[in-house]
Design a protein around this motif. Structure first.
Motif, short mmCIF file in Angstrom:
data_model
loop_
_atom_site.label_atom_id
_atom_site.label_comp_id
_atom_site.label_asym_id
_atom_site.label_seq_id
_atom_site.Cartn_x
_atom_site.Cartn_y
_atom_site.Cartn_z
N TYR A 1 0.84 -1.21 0.00
CA TYR A 1 0.00 0.00 0.00
C TYR A 1 0.87 1.26 0.00
O TYR A 1 0.59 2.22 -0.71
N SER A 2 1.94 1.24 0.78
CA SER A 2 2.80 2.42 0.88
C SER A 2 3.62 2.66 -0.37
O SER A 2 3.69 3.78 -0.87
N PHE A 3 4.27 1.62 -0.88
CA PHE A 3 5.21 1.80 -1.98
C PHE A 3 4.55 1.68 -3.35
O PHE A 3 5.11 2.13 -4.34
N GLY A 4 3.39 1.07 -3.43
CA GLY A 4 2.75 0.89 -4.73
C GLY A 4 1.73 1.95 -5.04
O GLY A 4 1.15 1.96 -6.10
N LYS A 5 1.49 2.86 -4.14
CA LYS A 5 0.45 3.86 -4.31
C LYS A 5 0.75 4.81 -5.47
O LYS A 5 -0.13 5.12 -6.26
N ARG A 6 1.96 5.25 -5.61
CA ARG A 6 2.30 6.21 -6.66
C ARG A 6 2.03 5.61 -8.04
O ARG A 6 1.48 6.26 -8.90
N GLY A 7 2.37 4.36 -8.23
CA GLY A 7 2.12 3.71 -9.52
C GLY A 7 0.64 3.58 -9.80
O GLY A 7 0.20 3.78 -10.92
N ARG A 8 -0.18 3.24 -8.81
CA ARG A 8 -1.63 3.11 -8.99
C ARG A 8 -2.25 4.44 -9.33
O ARG A 8 -3.09 4.54 -10.21
N ASP B 1 4.06 -4.80 -6.04
CA ASP B 1 3.13 -5.84 -6.46
C ASP B 1 3.60 -7.22 -6.01
O ASP B 1 2.82 -8.04 -5.55
N ARG B 2 4.90 -7.47 -6.15
CA ARG B 2 5.44 -8.77 -5.70
C ARG B 2 5.29 -8.93 -4.19
O ARG B 2 4.96 -10.01 -3.71
N ILE B 3 5.51 -7.87 -3.45
CA ILE B 3 5.32 -7.93 -2.00
C ILE B 3 3.86 -8.20 -1.68
O ILE B 3 3.54 -9.00 -0.79
N GLY B 4 2.94 -7.55 -2.40
CA GLY B 4 1.51 -7.77 -2.18
C GLY B 4 1.10 -9.20 -2.49
O GLY B 4 0.31 -9.80 -1.75
N ARG B 5 1.62 -9.77 -3.57
CA ARG B 5 1.29 -11.16 -3.90
C ARG B 5 1.86 -12.12 -2.86
O ARG B 5 1.23 -13.10 -2.49
N PHE B 6 3.07 -11.81 -2.36
CA PHE B 6 3.65 -12.63 -1.29
C PHE B 6 2.83 -12.52 -0.02
O PHE B 6 2.59 -13.53 0.67
N PRO C 1 -9.22 -8.84 -7.03
CA PRO C 1 -7.83 -8.76 -6.58
C PRO C 1 -7.29 -7.34 -6.44
O PRO C 1 -6.30 -7.13 -5.75
N GLN C 2 -7.93 -6.35 -7.05
CA GLN C 2 -7.46 -4.98 -6.91
C GLN C 2 -7.66 -4.44 -5.49
O GLN C 2 -7.09 -3.42 -5.14
N LEU C 3 -8.44 -5.13 -4.67
CA LEU C 3 -8.64 -4.70 -3.28
C LEU C 3 -7.58 -5.25 -2.34
O LEU C 3 -7.70 -5.12 -1.13
N ARG C 4 -6.55 -5.84 -2.90
CA ARG C 4 -5.49 -6.44 -2.07
C ARG C 4 -4.85 -5.41 -1.15
O ARG C 4 -4.45 -5.74 -0.03
N ARG C 5 -4.79 -4.16 -1.57
CA ARG C 5 -4.15 -3.14 -0.75
C ARG C 5 -4.87 -2.91 0.57
O ARG C 5 -4.34 -2.26 1.47
#
Length: 191
Positions: free
Chosen positions: A36-43, A83-88, A142-146
């Motif tokens: 959530y913290s590191f992937g926010k800018r890309g989203r 994304d990889r961290i989120g899938r893990f 799956p987009q609600l993973r955050r």
């Protein structure tokens, strides 16, 4: 090892699985928070550039400024570190749910009854139902993973309180609770 109808080794295994599930959920929660913290800018960049045309910034009486927002995101969100961290973290949540379900099942085998005759067992089952519901939603959306960190935090707190404040030794059901209505009632309340 059987005392008053309780298998002490099974009860100890259930408690160990319960503690392990808390640890796995905690690591998964950290992963969801990191995503959530590191992937926010890309989203945000992907959703803004795809949803709207490029904007122009204008000052009072000044010329328009071209290309205020990049039209193409720097990198695809799929495959980023976040994304990889989120899938893990999602995989850890599935593992935690399996360990947690194992804890509930072993506790049921230890007491030879449904494992929700006290608040410790009820809180454990309610936490498991919450995680399973989150995993079911994740399967469809799956987009609600955050949101995983926001789901796992209350589950971890509830399980921690159940394991410390509400904990009770595994014991057979009291005669007043030996009814099929106990399973129906507590299952509906947990869900």
């Amino acid at each position: 090892m059987t005392v008053a109808g309780i298998d002490g080794s099974m009860a100890h295994l259930s408690d160990s699985l319960f503690t392990t599930a808390i640890a796995i959920y905690s690591v998964a929660m950290v992963g969801f928070v990191a995503e959530y913290s590191f992937g926010k800018r890309g989203r945000i960049a992907t959703s803004v550039s795809a949803a709207e045309p490029a904007r122009e910034l204008v000052g009072a009486g000044g010329p328009p400024v071209e290309h205020a927002l990049p039209s193409q995101p720097a990198s695809s969100e799929r495959g980023t570190v976040a994304d990889r961290i989120g899938r893990f973290a999602f995989a850890l949540t599935v593992l935690g749910a399996l360990v947690h379900a194992g804890s509930v099942t072993v506790r049921a085998a230890a007491v030879d009854a449904v494992p929700w005759s006290n608040m410790y067992e009820f809180a454990s089952v309610a936490g498991l139902v919450g995680v399973i519901a989150f995993l079911a939603v994740m399967w469809r959306l799956p987009q609600l993973r955050r949101l995983g960190g926001f789901v796992l935090l209350p589950v971890i707190i509830m399980m921690f309180l159940a394991g410390t404040v509400l904990y009770s030794q595994a014991q057979p059901l009291v005669p007043a609770l030996q009814s099929y209505w106990l399973a129906i009632h507590v299952t509906l309340v947990s869900v």
